[in-house]
Scaffold this motif. Structure first.
Motif, mmCIF file in Angstrom:
data_model
loop_
_atom_site.group_PDB
_atom_site.id
_atom_site.type_symbol
_atom_site.label_atom_id
_atom_site.label_comp_id
_atom_site.label_asym_id
_atom_site.label_seq_id
_atom_site.Cartn_x
_atom_site.Cartn_y
_atom_site.Cartn_z
ATOM 1 N N LEU A 70 0.835 -1.200 0.000
ATOM 2 C CA LEU A 70 0.000 0.000 0.000
ATOM 3 C C LEU A 70 0.871 1.251 0.000
ATOM 4 N N ARG A 71 1.908 1.232 0.815
ATOM 5 C CA ARG A 71 2.800 2.400 0.890
ATOM 6 C C ARG A 71 3.390 2.698 -0.489
ATOM 7 N N ASP A 72 3.850 1.656 -1.167
ATOM 8 C CA ASP A 72 4.430 1.811 -2.499
ATOM 9 C C ASP A 72 3.390 2.341 -3.486
ATOM 10 N N LEU A 74 0.683 4.100 -2.830
ATOM 11 C CA LEU A 74 0.371 5.499 -2.521
ATOM 12 C C LEU A 74 1.481 6.431 -3.011
ATOM 13 N N GLU A 75 2.732 6.019 -2.830
ATOM 14 C CA GLU A 75 3.850 6.844 -3.296
ATOM 15 C C GLU A 75 3.832 7.006 -4.809
ATOM 16 N N ILE A 76 3.596 5.903 -5.520
ATOM 17 C CA ILE A 76 3.593 5.965 -6.987
ATOM 18 C C ILE A 76 2.420 6.799 -7.487
ATOM 19 N N VAL A 77 1.234 6.595 -6.909
ATOM 20 C CA VAL A 77 0.067 7.380 -7.332
ATOM 21 C C VAL A 77 0.285 8.857 -6.997
ATOM 22 N N GLU A 78 0.976 9.132 -5.903
ATOM 23 C CA GLU A 78 1.291 10.524 -5.545
ATOM 24 C C GLU A 78 2.223 11.143 -6.586
ATOM 25 N N LEU A 79 3.212 10.373 -7.062
ATOM 26 C CA LEU A 79 4.104 10.855 -8.122
ATOM 27 C C LEU A 79 3.318 11.128 -9.405
ATOM 28 N N ILE A 80 2.413 10.220 -9.723
ATOM 29 C CA ILE A 80 1.579 10.384 -10.919
ATOM 30 C C ILE A 80 0.746 11.657 -10.787
ATOM 31 N N ASP A 81 0.138 11.835 -9.624
ATOM 32 C CA ASP A 81 -0.701 13.008 -9.367
ATOM 33 C C ASP A 81 0.116 14.299 -9.413
ATOM 34 N N ALA A 82 1.339 14.267 -8.882
ATOM 35 C CA ALA A 82 2.193 15.459 -8.869
ATOM 36 C C ALA A 82 2.538 15.925 -10.280
ATOM 37 N N ARG A 83 2.508 15.009 -11.227
ATOM 38 C CA ARG A 83 2.793 15.378 -12.614
ATOM 39 C C ARG A 83 1.517 15.777 -13.364
ATOM 40 N N GLY A 84 0.422 15.866 -12.634
ATOM 41 C CA GLY A 84 -0.833 16.277 -13.254
ATOM 42 C C GLY A 84 -1.535 15.170 -14.003
ATOM 43 N N ALA A 85 -1.126 13.933 -13.755
ATOM 44 C CA ALA A 85 -1.707 12.787 -14.454
ATOM 45 C C ALA A 85 -2.664 12.040 -13.536
ATOM 46 N N GLY A 86 -3.410 11.121 -14.115
ATOM 47 C CA GLY A 86 -4.351 10.317 -13.356
ATOM 48 C C GLY A 86 -3.920 8.856 -13.333
ATOM 49 N N PHE A 87 -4.607 8.082 -12.522
ATOM 50 C CA PHE A 87 -4.309 6.655 -12.387
ATOM 51 C C PHE A 87 -5.596 5.868 -12.536
ATOM 52 N N ARG A 88 -5.531 4.763 -13.275
ATOM 53 C CA ARG A 88 -6.688 3.906 -13.465
ATOM 54 C C ARG A 88 -6.289 2.451 -13.317
ATOM 55 N N SER A 89 -7.046 1.709 -12.514
ATOM 56 C CA SER A 89 -6.846 0.275 -12.378
ATOM 57 C C SER A 89 -8.110 -0.398 -12.888
ATOM 58 N N LEU A 90 -7.965 -1.243 -13.889
ATOM 59 C CA LEU A 90 -9.121 -1.845 -14.537
ATOM 60 C C LEU A 90 -9.857 -2.830 -13.628
ATOM 61 N N ALA A 91 -9.149 -3.720 -12.958
ATOM 62 C CA ALA A 91 -9.795 -4.756 -12.143
ATOM 63 C C ALA A 91 -10.538 -4.172 -10.948
ATOM 64 N N GLU A 92 -9.940 -3.183 -10.303
ATOM 65 C CA GLU A 92 -10.565 -2.596 -9.106
ATOM 66 C C GLU A 92 -11.490 -1.431 -9.442
ATOM 67 N N ALA A 109 -7.423 2.749 0.233
ATOM 68 C CA ALA A 109 -6.118 2.907 0.877
ATOM 69 C C ALA A 109 -6.276 2.950 2.398
ATOM 70 N N SER A 110 -7.302 3.648 2.867
ATOM 71 C CA SER A 110 -7.545 3.732 4.311
ATOM 72 C C SER A 110 -7.925 2.371 4.885
ATOM 73 N N ILE A 111 -8.740 1.635 4.177
ATOM 74 C CA ILE A 111 -9.138 0.295 4.641
ATOM 75 C C ILE A 111 -7.921 -0.621 4.685
ATOM 76 N N ALA A 112 -7.088 -0.553 3.671
ATOM 77 C CA ALA A 112 -5.880 -1.386 3.651
ATOM 78 C C ALA A 112 -4.947 -1.016 4.796
ATOM 79 N N GLN A 113 -4.797 0.276 5.068
ATOM 80 C CA GLN A 113 -3.966 0.735 6.182
ATOM 81 C C GLN A 113 -4.543 0.237 7.507
#
Length: 179
Positions: A70-72, A74-92, A109-113
């Motif tokens: 989860l930590r990883d 969140l960090e990657i999605v934060e990097l994606i967001d910082a560049r003004g991009a979005g994230f999509r996961s097809l299965a979830e 993310a909160s539930i996983a934490q």
């Protein structure tokens, strides 16, 4: 631009199902690699993140293809967001390009934490209960109480060097010092 990311852990696994799903989801460019998700240095993921531009969307078939923890994630999605991009996961069915998708992502993310903290709490409780029943975890001591007394006697009375005592008992000098 929609950028896809596909990953398998070993060379004998196949990327075809992921790349097909990413193409069907509209990915115009797919970054694919065969490397363990536990490795933080993933060249294709790094290339994808370097090429992200404002308005791009990173698509994965399942979020565990992008991150192992989860930590990883969140960090990657934060990097994606910082560049003004979005994230999509097809299965979830997570899409951070929409307000509802961001909410769902953060709820997951909160539930996983919460679950990670509960697991840790249950482990501590189990260890405490075992301790109350007289069970002690960990590695067995290198020296028995009688051997510790003998070590102290050899050191204090016979004035033997620590290294000699350690060699005699087949333990480290550090173990002799602790005794």
């Amino acid at each position: 631009m929609i950028l896809g990311y596909a990953r398998v852990s070993t060379d004998d696994q196949n990327l075809d199902a992921q790349t097909d799903a990413l193409s069907a989801a509209g990915a115009q460019r797919i970054f694919a690699e065969r490397i363990s998700g536990s490795k933080r240095q993933r060249p294709e993921l790094d290339r994808l993140l370097d090429q992200l531009r404002d308005g791009d969307v990173v698509v994965v078939t399942k979020y565990d293809r992008l991150a192992r923890s989860l930590r990883d994630l969140l960090e990657i999605v934060e990097l994606i967001d910082a560049r003004g991009a979005g994230f999509r996961s097809l299965a979830e069915d997570i899409d951070t390009t929409t307000p509802a998708g961001r909410l769902i992502f953060h709820v997951f993310a909160s539930i996983a934490q919460f679950e990670r903290e509960r697991i840790s709490e249950r482990t501590r409780e189990g260890l405490e209960a075992a301790k109350k029943r007289g069970r002690v975890g960990g590695r067995p001591p290198a020296l028995s109480e009688a051997q510790k007394a003998e070590v102290r006697h050899m050191r204090d009375t016979e004035l033997r060097p620590i290294a000699d005592i350690a060699a005699l008992f087949r333990v480290s000098a550090k173990t002799v010092h602790r005794a």
